[in-house]
Design a protein around this motif. Structure first.
Motif, PDB file in Angstrom:
ATOM      1  N   ASN A  94      11.904 -20.783  10.495  1.00 31.24           N
ATOM      2  CA  ASN A  94      12.446 -19.435  10.616  1.00 31.24           C
ATOM      3  C   ASN A  94      12.354 -18.703   9.282  1.00 31.24           C
ATOM      4  O   ASN A  94      13.153 -18.931   8.386  1.00 31.24           O
ATOM      5  N   PHE A  95      11.378 -17.802   9.173  1.00 28.93           N
ATOM      6  CA  PHE A  95      11.212 -17.029   7.944  1.00 28.93           C
ATOM      7  C   PHE A  95      11.419 -15.545   8.179  1.00 28.93           C
ATOM      8  O   PHE A  95      10.939 -14.702   7.454  1.00 28.93           O
ATOM      9  N   GLY A  96      12.157 -15.224   9.270  1.00 32.37           N
ATOM     10  CA  GLY A  96      12.380 -13.828   9.593  1.00 32.37           C
ATOM     11  C   GLY A  96      13.102 -13.074   8.495  1.00 32.37           C
ATOM     12  O   GLY A  96      12.935 -11.892   8.314  1.00 32.37           O
ATOM     13  N   LYS A  97      13.955 -13.807   7.716  1.00 34.56           N
ATOM     14  CA  LYS A  97      14.757 -13.141   6.680  1.00 34.56           C
ATOM     15  C   LYS A  97      14.291 -13.544   5.279  1.00 34.56           C
ATOM     16  O   LYS A  97      14.966 -13.264   4.294  1.00 34.56           O
ATOM     17  N   MET A  98      13.157 -14.204   5.196  1.00 34.15           N
ATOM     18  CA  MET A  98      12.686 -14.645   3.885  1.00 34.15           C
ATOM     19  C   MET A  98      12.313 -13.460   3.010  1.00 34.15           C
ATOM     20  O   MET A  98      11.511 -12.629   3.395  1.00 34.15           O
ATOM     21  N   ARG A  99      12.925 -13.364   1.852  1.00 29.73           N
ATOM     22  CA  ARG A  99      12.615 -12.242   0.972  1.00 29.73           C
ATOM     23  C   ARG A  99      11.452 -12.620   0.051  1.00 29.73           C
ATOM     24  O   ARG A  99      11.138 -13.793  -0.113  1.00 29.73           O
ATOM     25  N   LYS A 100      10.827 -11.630  -0.539  1.00 32.19           N
ATOM     26  CA  LYS A 100       9.693 -11.894  -1.417  1.00 32.19           C
ATOM     27  C   LYS A 100      10.138 -12.764  -2.570  1.00 32.19           C
ATOM     28  O   LYS A 100      11.167 -12.539  -3.193  1.00 32.19           O
ATOM     29  N   ILE A 101       9.355 -13.790  -2.824  1.00 33.93           N
ATOM     30  CA  ILE A 101       9.722 -14.768  -3.842  1.00 33.93           C
ATOM     31  C   ILE A 101       9.504 -14.202  -5.242  1.00 33.93           C
ATOM     32  O   ILE A 101       8.453 -13.652  -5.542  1.00 33.93           O
ATOM     33  N   ASN A 102      10.512 -14.320  -6.083  1.00 33.60           N
ATOM     34  CA  ASN A 102      10.422 -13.807  -7.450  1.00 33.60           C
ATOM     35  C   ASN A 102       9.960 -14.935  -8.371  1.00 33.60           C
ATOM     36  O   ASN A 102      10.659 -15.935  -8.534  1.00 33.60           O
TER      37      ASN A 102
ATOM     38  N   ARG B 281       4.643 -14.941  10.305  1.00 37.03           N
ATOM     39  CA  ARG B 281       5.749 -13.981  10.286  1.00 37.03           C
ATOM     40  C   ARG B 281       6.522 -14.160   8.978  1.00 37.03           C
ATOM     41  O   ARG B 281       6.867 -15.265   8.587  1.00 37.03           O
ATOM     42  N   GLY B 282       6.771 -13.065   8.294  1.00 38.17           N
ATOM     43  CA  GLY B 282       7.538 -13.148   7.058  1.00 38.17           C
ATOM     44  C   GLY B 282       6.702 -13.352   5.814  1.00 38.17           C
ATOM     45  O   GLY B 282       7.247 -13.442   4.718  1.00 38.17           O
ATOM     46  N   ASP B 283       5.382 -13.447   5.947  1.00 36.01           N
ATOM     47  CA  ASP B 283       4.538 -13.627   4.765  1.00 36.01           C
ATOM     48  C   ASP B 283       4.449 -12.294   4.030  1.00 36.01           C
ATOM     49  O   ASP B 283       3.779 -11.368   4.469  1.00 36.01           O
ATOM     50  N   THR B 284       5.128 -12.207   2.895  1.00 40.89           N
ATOM     51  CA  THR B 284       5.198 -10.942   2.155  1.00 40.89           C
ATOM     52  C   THR B 284       4.267 -10.908   0.953  1.00 40.89           C
ATOM     53  O   THR B 284       4.371 -10.032   0.104  1.00 40.89           O
ATOM     54  N   SER B 285       3.373 -11.864   0.869  1.00 38.82           N
ATOM     55  CA  SER B 285       2.506 -11.945  -0.302  1.00 38.82           C
ATOM     56  C   SER B 285       1.420 -10.870  -0.276  1.00 38.82           C
ATOM     57  O   SER B 285       1.174 -10.232   0.743  1.00 38.82           O
ATOM     58  N   ASN B 286       0.785 -10.681  -1.417  1.00 34.96           N
ATOM     59  CA  ASN B 286      -0.311  -9.715  -1.502  1.00 34.96           C
ATOM     60  C   ASN B 286      -1.561 -10.200  -0.772  1.00 34.96           C
ATOM     61  O   ASN B 286      -2.417  -9.400  -0.393  1.00 34.96           O
ATOM     62  N   SER B 287      -1.679 -11.512  -0.614  1.00 36.12           N
ATOM     63  CA  SER B 287      -2.815 -12.079   0.120  1.00 36.12           C
ATOM     64  C   SER B 287      -2.271 -12.988   1.222  1.00 36.12           C
ATOM     65  O   SER B 287      -2.265 -14.208   1.079  1.00 36.12           O
ATOM     66  N   PRO B 288      -1.726 -12.401   2.307  1.00 39.15           N
ATOM     67  CA  PRO B 288      -1.054 -13.190   3.342  1.00 39.15           C
ATOM     68  C   PRO B 288      -2.003 -14.139   4.054  1.00 39.15           C
ATOM     69  O   PRO B 288      -3.219 -13.943   4.063  1.00 39.15           O
ATOM     70  N   LEU B 289      -1.415 -15.177   4.638  1.00 36.90           N
ATOM     71  CA  LEU B 289      -2.196 -16.144   5.400  1.00 36.90           C
ATOM     72  C   LEU B 289      -2.572 -15.529   6.736  1.00 36.90           C
ATOM     73  O   LEU B 289      -1.738 -15.370   7.613  1.00 36.90           O
ATOM     74  N   VAL B 290      -3.828 -15.187   6.891  1.00 37.18           N
ATOM     75  CA  VAL B 290      -4.292 -14.555   8.128  1.00 37.18           C
ATOM     76  C   VAL B 290      -5.434 -15.386   8.708  1.00 37.18           C
ATOM     77  O   VAL B 290      -6.361 -15.765   8.000  1.00 37.18           O
ATOM     78  N   THR B 291      -5.339 -15.670   9.999  1.00 34.68           N
ATOM     79  CA  THR B 291      -6.442 -16.315  10.708  1.00 34.68           C
ATOM     80  C   THR B 291      -7.129 -15.259  11.551  1.00 34.68           C
ATOM     81  O   THR B 291      -6.489 -14.611  12.385  1.00 34.68           O
TER      82      THR B 291
ATOM     83  N   VAL C 272      -5.230  -3.606  23.300  1.00 37.95           N
ATOM     84  CA  VAL C 272      -4.563  -4.358  22.237  1.00 37.95           C
ATOM     85  C   VAL C 272      -3.423  -5.143  22.882  1.00 37.95           C
ATOM     86  O   VAL C 272      -2.532  -4.558  23.494  1.00 37.95           O
ATOM     87  N   ILE C 273      -3.459  -6.474  22.742  1.00 37.73           N
ATOM     88  CA  ILE C 273      -2.436  -7.330  23.333  1.00 37.73           C
ATOM     89  C   ILE C 273      -1.631  -7.980  22.207  1.00 37.73           C
ATOM     90  O   ILE C 273      -2.148  -8.857  21.502  1.00 37.73           O
ATOM     91  N   PRO C 274      -0.374  -7.566  22.007  1.00 36.72           N
ATOM     92  CA  PRO C 274       0.453  -8.188  20.970  1.00 36.72           C
ATOM     93  C   PRO C 274       0.930  -9.563  21.434  1.00 36.72           C
ATOM     94  O   PRO C 274       1.246  -9.763  22.608  1.00 36.72           O
ATOM     95  N   ILE C 275       0.982 -10.528  20.498  1.00 33.21           N
ATOM     96  CA  ILE C 275       1.466 -11.873  20.801  1.00 33.21           C
ATOM     97  C   ILE C 275       2.468 -12.257  19.716  1.00 33.21           C
ATOM     98  O   ILE C 275       2.115 -12.323  18.540  1.00 33.21           O
ATOM     99  N   HIS C 276       3.716 -12.492  20.115  1.00 32.83           N
ATOM    100  CA  HIS C 276       4.765 -12.820  19.163  1.00 32.83           C
ATOM    101  C   HIS C 276       5.247 -14.244  19.410  1.00 32.83           C
ATOM    102  O   HIS C 276       5.849 -14.531  20.440  1.00 32.83           O
ATOM    103  N   GLY C 277       4.967 -15.135  18.456  1.00 36.75           N
ATOM    104  CA  GLY C 277       5.402 -16.511  18.565  1.00 36.75           C
ATOM    105  C   GLY C 277       6.573 -16.783  17.652  1.00 36.75           C
ATOM    106  O   GLY C 277       7.065 -15.885  16.961  1.00 36.75           O
ATOM    107  N   PRO C 278       7.054 -18.031  17.607  1.00 39.35           N
ATOM    108  CA  PRO C 278       8.236 -18.365  16.801  1.00 39.35           C
ATOM    109  C   PRO C 278       8.047 -18.179  15.299  1.00 39.35           C
ATOM    110  O   PRO C 278       8.995 -17.886  14.595  1.00 39.35           O
ATOM    111  N   CYS C 279       6.810 -18.349  14.802  1.00 43.34           N
ATOM    112  CA  CYS C 279       6.621 -18.214  13.350  1.00 43.34           C
ATOM    113  C   CYS C 279       5.400 -17.369  13.000  1.00 43.34           C
ATOM    114  O   CYS C 279       5.092 -17.199  11.830  1.00 43.34           O
TER     115      CYS C 279
END
Length: 327
Positions: free
Chosen positions: A318-326, A118-128, A195-202
């Protein structure tokens, strides 16, 4: 009158619940109830589950008029066994095998599981990505549909499971490529799916499970399995996150205090220049720390470096408010 409409009316009258009262309990308008009972529309999976709770009856009874006394027991026993296996899984491939075996035991078919920080705003996000779909179709999917897949968009913004028919209605005609995706999926891998959505803490995850075919019996099998599929999906989430954390811990053991300090600054949104000024070092020195830390953590960019470090327990989750890193 269809059996579903007939049973909704029957159960509502047996419980002495008016249309208005039922609408309030479900959080919808009374006109939606009237449409169900007049066979103009049918309840969603979310509403069917709520109806079974309100009427204190088996979901299978609402769907097909039968109460199963053996299937839930068998499913529960299978669920407990496979959950125990998930809790001791040591690799993503083992999670995939456990999930495949579990779905086979329920009479279901293929699955696709996507999990992203959650909050990964990169062009190549960490996806499993875990799936038993053949690799050729995965490549075909990435090349043609990844950027417009509505199943992921739904999972990222909703919490209730949704069947393919309802999802298709939501996105129909919005993009010709989306129609092509669903047609392709139904022909080649998933004739009928949920489709089953799963929302965890991060993290956020999407657990897509397919019925064996388009027959009514196969669809009912998927309907009946929804509660335990949702529970099982959350255990996949926990197992996947545990293994990801372990991998991250293996990488971060050699992170220096200076590197951790720099990563923490990145997590707080500071630019490279701001970090250099704060730590009284050169921009080149900050970049060197980041480059070394990325190599140690196996990160492709600054966003991933922050998120991997956090997943290892070294930064807040908690990266819910993490903005894209400059950078």
């Amino acid at each position: 009158m269809s059996s579903v409409a007939k049973r909704i009316i029957q159960l509502r009258k047996e419980k002495g619940i008016s249309v208005i009262e039922l609408a309030k309990l479900l959080g919808i308008s009374r006109y939606s109830i009237h449409k169900w009972e007049a066979e103009k529309t049918t309840p969603s999976v979310e509403h069917l589950n709520k109806l079974s709770e309100i009427f204190n009856t088996d979901l299978e009874f609402i769907i097909n008029g039968e109460v199963s006394y053996t299937q839930p027991t068998q499913q529960t026993a299978a669920l407990d066994s496979f959950i125990n296996q998930l809790e001791t899984a040591t690799s993503f491939s083992s999670i995939t095998k456990i999930t495949t075996d579990f779905l086979k035991s329920l009479g279901l078919a293929k699955f696709l599981y996507n999990q992203i920080f959650r909050g990964d705003t990169s062009n190549s996000p960490l996806v499993t990505i875990l799936t038993d779909i053949r690799y050729e179709w995965q490549e075909h999917y990435v090349e043609n549909y990844l950027d417009i897949d509505p199943t992921w968009n739904y999972a990222a913004t909703h919490t209730a499971p949704i069947l393919c028919d309802d999802l298709i209605k939501q996105v129909s005609k919005s993009n010709p490529r989306i129609d092509a995706l669903f047609e392709d999926m139904r022909k080649k891998i998933a004739p009928y799916f949920v489709v089953i959505p799963i929302h965890g803490p991060c993290c956020i995850a999407s657990f897509v499970v397919s019925a064996k075919d388009i027959s009514k019996s196969a669809q009912n099998t998927l309907h009946m399995a929804l509660p335990i599929l949702t529970l099982f999906g959350n255990h996949i989430y926990e197992a996947t996150h545990r293994i990801a954390e372990k991998k991250a811990m293996q990488h971060n053991s050699s992170l220096s205090k200076k590197e951790l300090s720099t990563i923490n600054h990145l997590a707080n949104g500071l630019t490279i220049k701001e970090i250099a000024e704060k730590d009284f070092i050169t921009v080149a020195a900050v970049n060197a720390r980041i480059s070394t830390a990325k190599n140690k953590m196996g990160a492709a960019n600054c966003e991933q470096l922050v998120l991997l470090t956090a997943s290892a327990g070294l930064l807040p989750h908690n990266f819910g408010k993490m903005r894209k890193i400059n950078v």
